[in-house]
Design an enzyme around this catalytic site. Structure first.
Site, PDB file in Angstrom:
ATOM      1  N   SER A 141       0.839  -1.194   0.000  1.00 22.10           N
ATOM      2  CA  SER A 141       0.000   0.000   0.000  1.00 22.10           C
ATOM      3  C   SER A 141       0.871   1.240   0.000  1.00 22.10           C
ATOM      4  O   SER A 141       1.971   1.247   0.569  1.00 22.10           O
ATOM      5  CB  SER A 141      -0.903   0.023   1.238  1.00 22.10           C
ATOM      6  N   TYR A 155      -1.961  -0.472  10.392  1.00 27.63           N
ATOM      7  CA  TYR A 155      -1.992  -0.851   8.982  1.00 27.63           C
ATOM      8  C   TYR A 155      -0.737  -0.356   8.279  1.00 27.63           C
ATOM      9  O   TYR A 155      -0.080  -1.110   7.548  1.00 27.63           O
ATOM     10  CB  TYR A 155      -3.237  -0.264   8.321  1.00 27.63           C
TER      11      TYR A 155
END
Length: 246
Positions: A141, A155
């Site tokens: 990501s 995350y």
């Protein structure tokens, strides 16, 4: 002849969204493709049947990426079904949002188990079947490099951990000609983060391009890295994020 004819691929987390787009693209490029799913059995079976009906080779395998033994079994099942393994795409991931003051230890541990540990487990298992010139590609990501809103610490940590893992793995596997890379998408239009969802206005305000990406654009990037043209790219974390990190 398609660029991946004769190759065997396994996609962790391939029944929907970005994972399903990757499965379809690699099959279209000639690969035999297995993919895992956790609970969306109907979607997984439908995707498998669609690809087989179109003349492709596909295999859906139920496996929870949080379960190391299930991941290992999925790798073994892929190699047994198709005679080996050339390409591993680690796409499975979870997004647990919450302040460090409130996020539970169970959510923290699950994030690490799926977003980081499963990458290591699957890669280690795949290397038992992968010959020289193989490919390992992780779907990470853009938040590995930039976390511009509150609640995403865990995350972001899990995705940035893959940067170090990939650099080290590239060194370990370079003598075998196996490349290891991260693909770091920005906001992509999927059912988990739709382009017309609650988060979209805030995301678009952070981007250079005034739109979300598509799952097919990510799949195109993965297909390039999986193919013969990308043999000199390894140890890299490559961003495809519409300028989110610009």
């Amino acid at each position: 002849m398609s660029s991946l004819t004769g190759k065997v691929a396994l996609i962790q987390g391939g029944s929907r969204g970005i994972g399903a787009a990757i499965v379809k693209r690699l099959v279209a490029d000639g690969a035999s493709v297995a993919f895992t799913y956790v609970s969306s059995a109907a979607k997984a079976e439908a995707l498998q049947n669609e690809l087989i009906a179109g003349g492709g080779k596909a295999l859906a395998i139920q496996a929870d990426s949080a379960d190391a033994q299930a991941v290992q079994r999925a790798v073994a099942a892929t190699a047994e079904a198709f005679g080996g393994l050339d390409i591993l795409v680690n796409n499975a991931g979870v997004l647990a949002l919450g302040s460090v003051e409130d996020l539970s230890l169970a959510e923290f541990d699950k994030t690490l188990a799926i977003n980081v540990r499963s990458v290591f487990v699957a890669s280690q298992a795949a290397l038992q079947h992968m010959g020289n010139g193989g490919r390992i590609i992780n779907i990470s990501s853009t938040n590995a490099d930039r976390m511009p809103f509150a609640g995403g610490a865990t995350y972001a940590m899990s995705k940035s951990a893959l940067i170090g893992l990939v650099k080290g793995m590239a060194r370990d596997l370079g003598p075998r000609g196996i490349t290891v890379n991260n693909v770091q998408p920005g906001p992509v239009d999927t059912d988990m983060n739709p382009a017309d969802g609650e988060m979209a206005p805030g995301m678009l305000g952070l981007m250079a391009l005034d739109r979300y990406g598509t799952a097919e654009e990510i799949a195109d990037f993965v297909a390039y890295l999986a193919g013969p043209q990308a043999g000199y790219i390894t140890g890299a974390s490559l961003t495809i994020d519409g300028g989110f990190g610009a």
